[in-house]
Design an enzyme around this catalytic site. Structure first.
Site, short mmCIF file in Angstrom:
data_model
loop_
_atom_site.label_atom_id
_atom_site.label_comp_id
_atom_site.label_asym_id
_atom_site.label_seq_id
_atom_site.Cartn_x
_atom_site.Cartn_y
_atom_site.Cartn_z
N SER A 103 63.06 28.15 50.74
CA SER A 103 63.61 28.08 52.09
C SER A 103 64.89 27.25 52.12
CB SER A 103 62.58 27.47 53.05
OG SER A 103 61.46 28.31 53.15
N HIS B 202 65.02 22.21 54.38
CA HIS B 202 65.94 22.99 55.21
C HIS B 202 67.24 22.23 55.45
CE1 HIS B 202 62.90 25.92 57.30
NE2 HIS B 202 62.86 25.98 55.98
#
Length: 194
Positions: free
Chosen positions: A90, A148
């Site tokens: 991610s 992230h």
């Protein structure tokens, strides 16, 4: 003897303590839905990032982003005392998204299930960074917010400064790396000299 986390590949088994868990986490996902969502985002932004960076540079940035975002995740988890797995996929995807949104902030985006609502790439990036900052600060466990953020910041930095600093000046870096490896293998390190 303590092993060093970052080293280079050699044929000497005693120096194989690499950052392989961080690199391999670039391809790890929590669930099939997680993988499908990441692959959809990668597919959506892949043509833009490859046209911006080129195929070779994209692969280098993607793999670096996976390692960097996983490292940021590890640091955040150590600081907060949460010892959960870190998934760098991610973070690497977030690097791609942030790089494209930084280079093309006026591009129009939409959410797959709500195509009637469009917004600019710049606003989408700001919203994602705000959401992940709040998630990290408030201890939400919905996503790996630190990974992230690490990925997004790396993507923004790379397309703004890193491309000029690293990729366009890579020849002296490659020569210095090769000389360093050659010197180390000449000291009986048992590695290959290429």
């Amino acid at each position: 003897m303590r092993r060093v986390m970052f080293t280079y590949f050699t044929s000497d088994p005693s120096s194989r303590a690499l950052c392989s868990p961080m690199l391999l986490s670039t391809f790890s996902h929590f669930s099939l839905f997680h993988m499908a969502a990441n692959m959809y985002v990668l597919w959506s932004f892949s043509s833009s990032i490859v046209s911006l960076l080129g195929c070779e540079q994209f692969i280098a940035v993607y793999l670096s982003a996976g390692v960097i975002s996983t490292f940021v995740s590890y640091v955040a988890k150590m600081a907060t005392g949460r010892f959960e797995p870190s998934l760098g996929a991610s973070g690497a995807i977030m690097t791609v998204l942030a790089a494209v949104c930084t280079k093309m902030p006026e591009a129009k985006l939409a959410i797959i299930f709500l195509p009637m609502f469009t917004f600019t790439a710049g606003n989408a990036l700001k919203a994602i960074i705000a959401f992940d900052t709040a998630g990290l600060a408030l201890g939400w466990r919905l996503f790996d917010h630190a990974a992230h953020l690490g990925g997004a910041l790396f993507g923004m930095w790379y397309v703004t400064y890193g491309h000029e600093l690293i990729w366009k000046n890579r020849e002296p870096l490659v020569k210095a790396w090769h000389e360093m490896r050659t010197k180390n293998t000449g000291k009986g390190g048992g590695g290959r000299s290429n």
